[in-house]
Design a protein around this motif. Sequence first.
Motif, short mmCIF file in Angstrom:
data_model
loop_
_atom_site.label_atom_id
_atom_site.label_comp_id
_atom_site.label_asym_id
_atom_site.label_seq_id
_atom_site.Cartn_x
_atom_site.Cartn_y
_atom_site.Cartn_z
N ASP A 67 43.31 49.45 37.48
CA ASP A 67 42.76 49.91 36.20
C ASP A 67 43.76 49.76 35.06
N GLU A 68 44.96 49.24 35.37
CA GLU A 68 46.03 49.16 34.38
C GLU A 68 46.38 47.71 34.01
N LEU A 69 45.63 46.76 34.52
CA LEU A 69 45.98 45.36 34.31
C LEU A 69 45.94 44.97 32.84
N VAL A 70 44.92 45.42 32.14
CA VAL A 70 44.81 45.09 30.72
C VAL A 70 45.95 45.73 29.93
N ALA A 71 46.27 46.98 30.24
CA ALA A 71 47.36 47.66 29.54
C ALA A 71 48.69 46.96 29.79
N VAL A 93 42.93 42.55 44.94
CA VAL A 93 42.17 42.27 43.71
C VAL A 93 42.29 40.77 43.48
N SER A 94 41.19 40.06 43.62
CA SER A 94 41.23 38.60 43.64
C SER A 94 41.37 38.01 42.23
N ARG A 95 41.74 36.74 42.19
CA ARG A 95 41.88 36.04 40.92
C ARG A 95 40.61 36.11 40.07
N PRO A 96 39.40 35.82 40.62
CA PRO A 96 38.20 35.91 39.78
C PRO A 96 38.01 37.30 39.17
N GLU A 97 38.32 38.33 39.93
CA GLU A 97 38.16 39.69 39.40
C GLU A 97 39.18 39.98 38.31
N ILE A 98 40.42 39.54 38.51
CA ILE A 98 41.45 39.72 37.47
C ILE A 98 41.04 38.99 36.20
N LEU A 99 40.58 37.75 36.35
CA LEU A 99 40.16 36.97 35.19
C LEU A 99 39.00 37.65 34.45
N ALA A 100 38.06 38.21 35.19
CA ALA A 100 36.93 38.88 34.57
C ALA A 100 37.39 40.08 33.75
N ARG A 101 38.32 40.84 34.29
CA ARG A 101 38.79 42.02 33.56
C ARG A 101 39.56 41.62 32.30
N LEU A 102 40.40 40.60 32.43
CA LEU A 102 41.16 40.15 31.27
C LEU A 102 40.23 39.53 30.23
N GLY A 103 39.24 38.78 30.69
CA GLY A 103 38.29 38.17 29.77
C GLY A 103 37.49 39.21 28.99
N ALA A 115 38.50 42.06 28.11
CA ALA A 115 39.39 42.72 27.15
C ALA A 115 39.86 41.81 26.03
N PHE A 116 40.13 40.54 26.36
CA PHE A 116 40.79 39.65 25.40
C PHE A 116 39.90 38.53 24.88
N GLY A 117 38.76 38.31 25.52
CA GLY A 117 37.91 37.20 25.14
C GLY A 117 38.07 36.04 26.10
#
Length: 344
Positions: free
Chosen positions: A171-175, A207-217, A219-221
């Motif tokens: 839950d802290e990846l974006v931060a 936490v897989s790459r697709p999931e990380i990318l989705a969360r970052l996307g 938040a950041f676009g």
Amino acid sequence: MTLPVRDRLQRPLGALRLSVTDRCNLRCHYCMPAEHYTWLPRAELLTFEELERLARAFVAAGVHKLRLTGGEPLLRQDLPALVARLAAIPGVTDLALTTNGTLLAEHAAALKAAGLHRITISCDTLQPERMRAFARHDRVADVVAGIDAAIAAGFAGLKLNTVAVRGVNDDELVALARFAHERGIEPRFIEYMDVGGATDWQPDAVVSRPEILARLGDAFGPLTPIARSADPHAPADRWRVPSGAVVGIVASTTAPFCRDCDRARLTADGTFFRCLYATDGVDLRTPLRAGDDAAMLTTMIRDAWSMRTDRGAEERASLPARGIFIPRDALRRDPHHEMHVRGG
């Protein structure tokens, strides 16, 4: 420039992760979750002169990238003196350090003066109470001070490594990405790996790459992939966010990159491993201390690499039921299986 030796899958020997100690001042859950450890005997740890001699032998076999690791490498006394030795080796084009950052503030300037090129700081949380639960220490302020000291010392290309663990820090990846971007640092998120030492690993914690990318996307676009042409052997895939900042992801658990791996590992007691998942290594300390010359050591390294067929992460990913890689009793019998000994 020396042509690198190639293994049986035509992978060159290009990078060496050089561990200077097996000790660490943190106990991160993904690396050192146990209460007690079997340490390498101090008499068997290589001196700076011995580390330099072996580094030169690896460079003669084709290595051009050196990375100092541990354990926590800044626990090794007078580390800048070793950096200066390694920086003076002809053919070394990249000299880097991976650290947890807790001791970096007091050493950053000396490391820069000694010739260190780059630093990667491991930081899995910005919350002291969470760090205490995750790593049995709450030194977030020290890590931040170390990062700021590295910036002040003039280090460019700093990276912030975060191991993403479900239910712990996902839950802290974006931060963490925002924290890094605010300081001009590239954040890199690493999938939780089932390496030696990760004795609490579970597949559902990854936490897989697709999931990380989705969360970052979210938040950041939209994220735009960056071509890997600069270094085809680099472990991270990278993306640019709309602001222009970059994020990286190392997906070695769900999308292994074994076929492009050019990395060797040397433990602090002189054992050469050709893969993070390898179950055996090559003892270089004994011939080194027996007086073998540089050419003989280089021949040993080249011969060992030329026989390499390792695809450890790929083989682990192909298992129908993937569990603990090395059980704790086996780790206690031979600490060379531990990630903090191999310099993950």
